[in-house]
Scaffold this active site. Structure first.
Site, PDB file in Angstrom:
ATOM      1  N   ARG A  73       0.842  -1.197   0.000  1.00  0.00           N
ATOM      2  CA  ARG A  73       0.000   0.000   0.000  1.00  0.00           C
ATOM      3  C   ARG A  73       0.877   1.248   0.000  1.00  0.00           C
ATOM      4  O   ARG A  73       2.019   1.220   0.397  1.00  0.00           O
ATOM      5  CB  ARG A  73      -0.907   0.009   1.238  1.00  0.00           C
ATOM      6  CG  ARG A  73      -2.009  -1.033   1.174  1.00  0.00           C
ATOM      7  CD  ARG A  73      -2.870  -0.970   2.417  1.00  0.00           C
ATOM      8  NE  ARG A  73      -3.506   0.318   2.547  1.00  0.00           N
ATOM      9  CZ  ARG A  73      -3.465   1.050   3.669  1.00  0.00           C
ATOM     10  NH1 ARG A  73      -2.820   0.639   4.730  1.00  0.00           N
ATOM     11  NH2 ARG A  73      -4.084   2.211   3.719  1.00  0.00           N
ATOM     12  N   LYS A 142       2.569  -7.250  12.485  1.00  0.00           N
ATOM     13  CA  LYS A 142       1.855  -7.457  11.218  1.00  0.00           C
ATOM     14  C   LYS A 142       2.069  -8.875  10.695  1.00  0.00           C
ATOM     15  O   LYS A 142       3.192  -9.341  10.533  1.00  0.00           O
ATOM     16  CB  LYS A 142       2.336  -6.427  10.192  1.00  0.00           C
ATOM     17  CG  LYS A 142       1.598  -6.513   8.867  1.00  0.00           C
ATOM     18  CD  LYS A 142       1.727  -5.201   8.114  1.00  0.00           C
ATOM     19  CE  LYS A 142       1.238  -5.307   6.693  1.00  0.00           C
ATOM     20  NZ  LYS A 142       1.134  -4.015   6.027  1.00  0.00           N
ATOM     21  N   ARG A 273      -0.930   5.885  19.325  1.00  0.00           N
ATOM     22  CA  ARG A 273      -0.049   6.890  19.923  1.00  0.00           C
ATOM     23  C   ARG A 273       1.145   6.188  20.560  1.00  0.00           C
ATOM     24  O   ARG A 273       0.979   5.090  21.085  1.00  0.00           O
ATOM     25  CB  ARG A 273      -0.789   7.604  21.055  1.00  0.00           C
ATOM     26  CG  ARG A 273      -1.530   8.850  20.677  1.00  0.00           C
ATOM     27  CD  ARG A 273      -2.327   9.289  21.882  1.00  0.00           C
ATOM     28  NE  ARG A 273      -3.309  10.292  21.549  1.00  0.00           N
ATOM     29  CZ  ARG A 273      -3.088  11.598  21.621  1.00  0.00           C
ATOM     30  NH1 ARG A 273      -1.909  12.030  22.017  1.00  0.00           N
ATOM     31  NH2 ARG A 273      -4.030  12.440  21.318  1.00  0.00           N
TER      32      ARG A 273
HETATM   33  C1  BTN Z   1       0.477  -3.794   2.423  1.00  0.00           C
HETATM   34  O1  BTN Z   1       1.204  -2.826   2.117  1.00  0.00           O
HETATM   35  O2  BTN Z   1       0.264  -4.064   3.609  1.00  0.00           O
HETATM   36  C2  BTN Z   1      -0.180  -4.625   1.360  1.00  0.00           C
HETATM   37  C3  BTN Z   1       0.756  -5.679   0.866  1.00  0.00           C
HETATM   38  C4  BTN Z   1       0.152  -6.554  -0.226  1.00  0.00           C
HETATM   39  C5  BTN Z   1       1.192  -7.494  -0.804  1.00  0.00           C
HETATM   40  C6  BTN Z   1       0.580  -8.486  -1.739  1.00  0.00           C
HETATM   41  S1  BTN Z   1       1.665  -9.833  -2.050  1.00  0.00           S
HETATM   42  C7  BTN Z   1       0.611 -10.400  -3.317  1.00  0.00           C
HETATM   43  C8  BTN Z   1       0.131  -9.174  -4.074  1.00  0.00           C
HETATM   44  N1  BTN Z   1       1.082  -8.807  -5.091  1.00  0.00           N
HETATM   45  C9  BTN Z   1       1.653  -7.633  -4.862  1.00  0.00           C
HETATM   46  O3  BTN Z   1       2.505  -7.087  -5.578  1.00  0.00           O
HETATM   47  N2  BTN Z   1       1.168  -7.114  -3.717  1.00  0.00           N
HETATM   48  C10 BTN Z   1       0.175  -7.974  -3.114  1.00  0.00           C
END
Ligand code: BTN
Length: 280
Positions: A73, A142, A273
């Site tokens: 993201r 995460k 926070r």
């Molecule tokens: C994030 O930033 O938290 C989202 C990550 C999403 C990663 C997945 S891996 C499979 C799919 N292919 C990608 O290039 N990205 C998503």
């Protein structure tokens, strides 16, 4: 010597997912999916987008051991390693335009959390809008990330749902705490895990398509990591907005009690926070 190594590099490795083994685990829902397992690609989401443009059906899944340009993201890259993670993308189509799909990323997070819990994982939590965290005491790390990319035309909206799940704890130097499924779940066989996630996603996506996120909201709140806690919403270039997190609304927006009253946040990145504990 050089010739031999060139030849060796041309030998295609067997991907870690075998679509036949996966199909057997999808049971009655096997017909809803068309799974292709790749040894390597740039990004499963980019590859799926290209195939969607060529008319791939809803339910197409691309799973890859390695991504050379995995995307996260907010323009971040997504690093994963073949033996230790599961990276795949699923194509889904909805009638109407993208404005009808608010809350889709929350629905997907819920599908993921339910699947992991069904496999036996303990401590799975959701962070708005779409991170899956593992809670251990008062710490959060995460476990999985979700990237949803939408595009609409006159026939409706297609969603490329990209999911990266850590099976083992990544050992790279990441800016936030990270966890692996094996930390919290005895069943982490990649075929079982992928099948459980796909089956669970069909369940939530069918409900979402018929009734919207509002029907999934209460269940989502049951997994919410930051309910009633002090958080700050970090937006691109904007001042952090502090408040108490009251949960999410039926449209998927975050409800934040601020000095100005209760505000609806439609996008952003929430972090706790800094109150002396790890944040997810
Ligand atoms: C994030 O930033 O938290 C989202 C990550 C999403 C990663 C997945 S891996 C499979 C799919 N292919 C990608 O290039 N990205 C998503």
């Amino acid at each position: 010597m050089a010739a031999r190594s060139t030849q060796r590099s041309k030998i295609r490795r067997m991907p870690l997912i075998d679509p036949i083994l996966l199909k057997a685990r999808l049971g009655a829902l096997a017909g809803r999916f068309d799974v292709d397992a790749l040894d390597e690609c740039d990004s499963t989401s980019s590859e799926l987008m290209r195939r969607a443009d060529r008319g791939a059906p809803a339910g197409t899944v691309i799973v890859a051991d390695r991504q050379s340009a995995g995307r996260g993201r907010r323009g971040r890259s997504w690093l994963s390693s073949p033996e230790r993670s599961l990276t795949f993308s699923l194509l889904w189509r909805f009638p109407g335009n993208a404005s009808r799909l608010s809350g889709l990323s929350l629905a997907v997070g819920l599908g993921l959390a339910k699947a992991l819990e069904k496999l036996g994982a303990v401590g799975v939590r959701l962070k708005w809008p779409n991170d899956v965290l593992l809670q251990s005491g008062s710490d959060f790390a995460k476990l999985a990330g979700i990237l949803i990319e939408l595009s609409s035309d006159r026939r409706g909206t297609q969603a490329i749902i990209g999911i990266g799940l850590n099976l083992e704890t990544p050992d790279s130097d990441l800016p936030q705490p990270v966890a692996g499924l094996k930390q919290c779940c005895a069943q982490a066989d990649r075929h079982e895990v992928l099948a459980a996630i796909l089956v669970s996603l069909v369940g939530v996506l069918d409900i979402f398509a018929a009734e919207g996120f509002v029907r999934l909201r209460d269940e989502w709140l049951g997994y919410h990591a930051w309910q009633d806690q002090l958080v700050q919403v970090l937006g691109d270039g904007a001042e952090p907005l502090p408040g108490r997190c009251l949960g999410v609304d039926g449209d998927g927006s975050l409800l934040l009690e601020t000095a100005r009253g209760v505000e609806h946040i439609f996008s952003g990145d929430v972090s706790l926070r800094p109150v002396g504990r790890a944040q997810g």
